[in-house]
Write a protein that holds these residues in place. Structure first.
Motif, PDB file in Angstrom:
ATOM      1  N   THR A 187     -27.365  53.779  10.669  1.00  0.00           N
ATOM      2  CA  THR A 187     -26.678  54.380  11.808  1.00  0.00           C
ATOM      3  C   THR A 187     -25.168  54.226  11.675  1.00  0.00           C
ATOM      4  N   ALA A 188     -24.731  53.038  11.251  1.00  0.00           N
ATOM      5  CA  ALA A 188     -23.295  52.819  11.095  1.00  0.00           C
ATOM      6  C   ALA A 188     -22.717  53.787  10.065  1.00  0.00           C
ATOM      7  N   LEU A 189     -23.456  53.984   8.972  1.00  0.00           N
ATOM      8  CA  LEU A 189     -22.957  54.873   7.913  1.00  0.00           C
ATOM      9  C   LEU A 189     -22.879  56.312   8.431  1.00  0.00           C
ATOM     10  N   ILE A 190     -23.914  56.765   9.126  1.00  0.00           N
ATOM     11  CA  ILE A 190     -23.927  58.155   9.561  1.00  0.00           C
ATOM     12  C   ILE A 190     -22.889  58.385  10.660  1.00  0.00           C
ATOM     13  N   VAL A 191     -22.673  57.393  11.518  1.00  0.00           N
ATOM     14  CA  VAL A 191     -21.639  57.538  12.546  1.00  0.00           C
ATOM     15  C   VAL A 191     -20.268  57.617  11.884  1.00  0.00           C
ATOM     16  N   GLY A 192     -20.075  56.805  10.833  1.00  0.00           N
ATOM     17  CA  GLY A 192     -18.821  56.873  10.092  1.00  0.00           C
ATOM     18  C   GLY A 192     -18.599  58.259   9.499  1.00  0.00           C
ATOM     19  N   LEU A 193     -19.654  58.817   8.903  1.00  0.00           N
ATOM     20  CA  LEU A 193     -19.564  60.170   8.328  1.00  0.00           C
ATOM     21  C   LEU A 193     -19.206  61.193   9.395  1.00  0.00           C
ATOM     22  N   LEU A 249     -22.538  53.378  19.026  1.00  0.00           N
ATOM     23  CA  LEU A 249     -22.711  54.733  19.543  1.00  0.00           C
ATOM     24  C   LEU A 249     -21.742  55.015  20.689  1.00  0.00           C
ATOM     25  N   LEU A 250     -21.458  53.974  21.517  1.00  0.00           N
ATOM     26  CA  LEU A 250     -20.508  54.176  22.612  1.00  0.00           C
ATOM     27  C   LEU A 250     -19.132  54.517  22.079  1.00  0.00           C
ATOM     28  N   GLY A 251     -18.719  53.771  21.050  1.00  0.00           N
ATOM     29  CA  GLY A 251     -17.417  54.054  20.454  1.00  0.00           C
ATOM     30  C   GLY A 251     -17.357  55.478  19.934  1.00  0.00           C
ATOM     31  N   ALA A 252     -18.434  55.897  19.234  1.00  0.00           N
ATOM     32  CA  ALA A 252     -18.461  57.252  18.673  1.00  0.00           C
ATOM     33  C   ALA A 252     -18.507  58.290  19.791  1.00  0.00           C
ATOM     34  N   ALA A 253     -19.299  58.011  20.838  1.00  0.00           N
ATOM     35  CA  ALA A 253     -19.407  58.973  21.953  1.00  0.00           C
ATOM     36  C   ALA A 253     -18.046  59.175  22.593  1.00  0.00           C
ATOM     37  N   HIS A 254     -17.295  58.073  22.723  1.00  0.00           N
ATOM     38  CA  HIS A 254     -15.978  58.172  23.339  1.00  0.00           C
ATOM     39  C   HIS A 254     -15.046  59.045  22.501  1.00  0.00           C
ATOM     40  N   ARG A 255     -15.148  58.874  21.174  1.00  0.00           N
ATOM     41  CA  ARG A 255     -14.214  59.615  20.318  1.00  0.00           C
ATOM     42  C   ARG A 255     -14.633  61.067  20.127  1.00  0.00           C
ATOM     43  N   LEU A 256     -15.920  61.356  20.303  1.00  0.00           N
ATOM     44  CA  LEU A 256     -16.385  62.736  20.132  1.00  0.00           C
ATOM     45  C   LEU A 256     -16.500  63.449  21.468  1.00  0.00           C
ATOM     46  N   GLU A 257     -15.968  62.813  22.532  1.00  0.00           N
ATOM     47  CA  GLU A 257     -16.134  63.358  23.879  1.00  0.00           C
ATOM     48  C   GLU A 257     -15.623  64.790  23.972  1.00  0.00           C
ATOM     49  N   ARG A 258     -14.493  65.034  23.350  1.00  0.00           N
ATOM     50  CA  ARG A 258     -13.887  66.358  23.476  1.00  0.00           C
ATOM     51  C   ARG A 258     -14.252  67.288  22.328  1.00  0.00           C
ATOM     52  N   SER A 288     -15.659  53.590   2.173  1.00  0.00           N
ATOM     53  CA  SER A 288     -15.261  54.679   1.274  1.00  0.00           C
ATOM     54  C   SER A 288     -14.923  55.945   2.052  1.00  0.00           C
ATOM     55  N   LEU A 289     -15.180  55.959   3.363  1.00  0.00           N
ATOM     56  CA  LEU A 289     -14.805  57.124   4.168  1.00  0.00           C
ATOM     57  C   LEU A 289     -13.343  57.078   4.584  1.00  0.00           C
ATOM     58  N   ALA A 290     -12.620  56.054   4.186  1.00  0.00           N
ATOM     59  CA  ALA A 290     -11.214  55.946   4.579  1.00  0.00           C
ATOM     60  C   ALA A 290     -10.403  57.036   3.893  1.00  0.00           C
ATOM     61  N   PRO A 291      -9.460  57.632   4.610  1.00  0.00           N
ATOM     62  CA  PRO A 291      -8.537  58.549   3.942  1.00  0.00           C
ATOM     63  C   PRO A 291      -7.693  57.779   2.923  1.00  0.00           C
ATOM     64  N   ASP A 292      -7.221  58.489   1.887  1.00  0.00           N
ATOM     65  CA  ASP A 292      -6.486  57.811   0.824  1.00  0.00           C
ATOM     66  C   ASP A 292      -5.300  57.019   1.350  1.00  0.00           C
ATOM     67  N   ALA A 293      -4.612  57.611   2.345  1.00  0.00           N
ATOM     68  CA  ALA A 293      -3.385  56.981   2.833  1.00  0.00           C
ATOM     69  C   ALA A 293      -3.658  55.660   3.528  1.00  0.00           C
ATOM     70  N   ALA A 294      -4.888  55.501   4.049  1.00  0.00           N
ATOM     71  CA  ALA A 294      -5.184  54.291   4.830  1.00  0.00           C
ATOM     72  C   ALA A 294      -5.892  53.233   4.004  1.00  0.00           C
ATOM     73  N   TRP A 295      -6.213  53.523   2.761  1.00  0.00           N
ATOM     74  CA  TRP A 295      -7.029  52.605   1.981  1.00  0.00           C
ATOM     75  C   TRP A 295      -6.379  51.236   1.856  1.00  0.00           C
ATOM     76  N   GLY A 355     -15.713  50.176  11.621  1.00  0.00           N
ATOM     77  CA  GLY A 355     -15.544  51.437  10.899  1.00  0.00           C
ATOM     78  C   GLY A 355     -14.559  51.339   9.763  1.00  0.00           C
ATOM     79  N   PRO A 356     -14.265  52.480   9.124  1.00  0.00           N
ATOM     80  CA  PRO A 356     -13.383  52.467   7.954  1.00  0.00           C
ATOM     81  C   PRO A 356     -11.915  52.297   8.360  1.00  0.00           C
ATOM     82  N   PRO A 357     -11.073  51.913   7.393  1.00  0.00           N
ATOM     83  CA  PRO A 357      -9.636  51.890   7.673  1.00  0.00           C
ATOM     84  C   PRO A 357      -9.179  53.316   7.957  1.00  0.00           C
ATOM     85  N   GLU A 358      -8.360  53.511   8.982  1.00  0.00           N
ATOM     86  CA  GLU A 358      -7.892  54.865   9.268  1.00  0.00           C
ATOM     87  C   GLU A 358      -6.435  54.913   9.696  1.00  0.00           C
TER      88      GLU A 358
END
Lengths: 125, 112, 84, 312
Positions: free
Chosen positions: A81-87, D68-77, D163-170, D303-306
């Motif tokens: 889940t963490a990986l897919i949420v990251g994606l 999921l709450l964190g993601a829901a908040h960021r995908l709200e819009r 590995s999902l981090a953008p290059d600039a934030a790595w 989450g990843p560095p961003e």
């Protein structure tokens, strides 16, 4: 047929698998699809719990092997889940949308060049 | 002696159940968000406290009783904090206080 | 005594379920968070009662973990809802 | 009486599951999912699976909920972007999924009451390891290879997320920066709770040898405390290029693998423990895993560095 604790929660698990499957197929929002996938997993775990309960020996309690497998399964499904949420968040950051359909064109051309490479690599993983 | 402890437990647990009942009645009957919050956070903490007190004579060992007490203390702290934070969200989302005179007393949660 | 504890657990579960239905239908985000708070405390009370009734001290540990994490979840809700 | 309690609990769980997939707002779905996790915790206690109940409380509703709450908040819009299936297709899907559920239900009802062969095997392992908790015997001895692989999955997931981090934030600090809140209930809470959480995590690790609990459950609580401190803005995560952080993450799996391989020499088989010191070795491995798993879980939620720039 015995309707005891194992049967009741086993049936609830079967119901949760059905609901999760339906949510994953019918809900158009990716985040809710992920959530539905988790529901499906927890339903399967509950059925494991019913199996463990059915193998209870007097004085020993339920079979510990399915329990250990469920604990491992919970951890692995959290990792997935963490990986897919990251994606999903990365896709949203790059394309401004969480759709998996091919977009007409990148909305933020300036940022998408190095980043889209990253997200493709992530998709393949 | 044990019948007296059992009776005490029964009374305290019964009072705890009544506490939950009162909280839910408040939740169903109170008109605005902040008073509903008041009903939930205050009575539920009291009810759990009563139940913990009622269960303490029923467990063996001081350690088990202390862990019961710790559960209640944690709930007190988290109820107080989360109650305050929910009130803040309610205010930002634009929930109006019921009456200006009473609201000052209402939206202040219990201290940890 | 164990029977009484089970009865109390059933009563609390029923009371919380009624309150939950009301709050889940509530319009605002604060109502949803209250639902989580309500079932958190109610669930912990139910766990303590059935744990002591069954003579399983491990259930008190489950309640402890739940008490810690319900606080954490509550803070998470609020930060999702309030701090931009 | 208890049968009705179980039925009510099961119906509550299914109602919450329905709400989690049926509501429109991601926030409402997530709240329903977290409450569903709480109900499931009670269900696991009713099934006699106290170890699983602990894990479900910690991971199923706690950490997954936070993620999921964190993601829901960021995908709200985010715009609703996929097409909803047409009504006839949805009806067809509903019938098919109901068929799956009914089939599984029939399987559950057909389960025989069996002799617990594996329970006996795991319980007899207690004499070899000195642990009295049968589930931990399975996790640490009987099927230790599964547990090692599980840690590897956590590790691989963290590598994937980073590995999902953008290059600039790595190499920078992961996640967003939470500015320190004004002194208030939250900051006080985030200072008072972590010491209690550390105590409870240690308690769970220690009693895990003989009673429900263990390294993983303790680690989840530690991870929740780390995240709480971060949410209150009291501390920030270290940069992902930090060598100390990476060592911390690798410590647990490395210790487990090392001890497992040493078993070839010392006890004649991989993941076999020398009988005289089995309990001590398992406790050391569990302590190493506690630390590593706590860090890994917390970083997975963060989450990843961003942040392209260093935090202001």
């Amino acid at each position: 047929m015995i309707l005891d604790v194992a049967a009741v929660f086993g049936l609830a698990g079967a119901g949760a698998v059905g609901l999760g499957l339906f949510g994953m197929l019918a809900n158009p929002r990716p985040l809710q699809k992920v959530l539905a996938f988790n529901l499906m997993g927890s339903g399967a775990f509950l059925m494991f719990g019913a199996v463990a309960r059915r193998a209870a020996a007097p004085g020993l309690g339920p079979d510990p092997v399915p329990h250990a497998m469920v604990i491992t399964g919970l951890v692995v499904s959290f990792a997935a889940t963490a990986l897919i949420v990251g994606l999903l968040l990365r896709l949203h950051a790059v394309s401004g949308s969480t759709s998996l359909k091919p977009q007409p064109g990148p909305r933020r051309a300036a940022r998408s060049t190095p980043a889209s490479k990253t997200s493709e690599r992530g998709d393949a993983a | 002696m044990s019948w007296a402890l059992d009776a005490l437990s029964a009374v305290l647990i019964g009072a705890g159940v009544l506490g939950f009942f009162a909280g839910t009645v408040g939740l169903l009957r109170f008109p605005d968000t902040l008073s509903r919050l008041h009903a939930v956070t205050k009575t539920d903490n009291l009810a759990v406290g009563l139940i913990v007190l009622g269960l303490m004579p029923q467990v063996d060992g001081v350690g088990a009783a202390l862990r019961l007490a710790l559960v209640w203390l944690l709930l007190q702290a988290s109820g107080a904090t989360v109650g305050q934070l929910i009130a803040e969200v309610a205010r930002r989302d634009g929930a109006p206080p019921a009456e200006p005179a009473a609201s000052g007393r209402r939206d202040r949660g219990p201290r940890p | 005594m164990a029977a009484l504890m089970i009865w109390a657990a059933v009563a609390i579960a029923a009371i919380v379920a009624v309150g939950l239905v009301r709050v889940l239908c509530g319009p605002t985000r604060a109502d949803s968070m209250m639902a989580a708070q309500l079932i958190g405390t109610g669930g912990i009370a139910v766990l303590l009662l059935i744990g002591v009734a069954a003579g399983a001290p491990a259930v008190v540990d489950v309640a402890l973990a739940l008490a810690l994490l319900s606080a954490f979840a509550g803070v998470g809700f609020v930060l999702g809802g309030a701090r931009r | 009486m208890t049968a009705w309690f179980d039925v009510g609990l099961a119906l509550m769980a299914l109602g919450l599951a329905w709400r989690a997939i049926a509501t429109r707002r991601a926030f409402d779905s997530t709240v329903a999912f977290v409450i569903y996790g709480l109900v499931l915790t009670i269900a696991w206690v009713r099934l006699g699976a106290y170890d699983v109940a602990l894990t479900e409380a910690a991971v199923g509703s706690g950490l997954t909920g936070a993620l999921l709450l964190g993601a829901a908040h960021r995908l709200e819009r985010a715009p609703a972007d996929e097409d909803r299936p047409s009504a006839p297709l949805r009806a067809l899907l509903a019938v098919a999924c109901a068929g799956v559920a009914l089939g599984l239900g029939a399987v559950v009802l057909a389960l025989p009451q069996v002799e617990p062969l594996q329970a006996v095997a795991a319980a007899s392992a207690a004499e070899a390891t000195g642990l009295l908790n049968p589930v931990n015997n399975v996790l640490m001895a009987f099927r230790a290879i599964d547990t090692v692989l599980e840690k590897m999955v956590l590790f691989a997931a963290l590598v994937g997320v980073w590995s999902l981090a953008p290059d600039a934030a790595w190499g920078r600090r992961p996640g967003r920066r939470f500015p320190p809140a004004a002194e208030g209930p939250l900051t006080l809470f985030a200072r008072v709770l972590p010491p209690v959480g550390v105590l409870i995590a240690a308690h769970l690790l220690w009693v895990g040898a003989d009673a429900p609990g263990g390294a993983f459950q303790g680690a989840t609580i530690l991870a929740a405390m780390i995240l709480l401190v971060r949410l209150a803005g009291l501390a920030d995560a270290p940069p992902v290029s930090s060598r100390a952080l990476r060592l911390l993450i690798v410590l647990g799996p490395a210790a487990f693998l090392g001890v497992g391989m040493a078993g070839v020499v010392l006890a004649g088989a991989p993941f076999a423990y020398p009988a005289a010191h089995a309990k001590a070795i398992i406790l050391v491995v569990e302590f190493a895993m506690l630390v590593s798993v706590a860090a890994t879980l917390a970083l997975l939620v963060v989450g990843p560095p961003e942040r392209a720039q260093a935090a202001p």
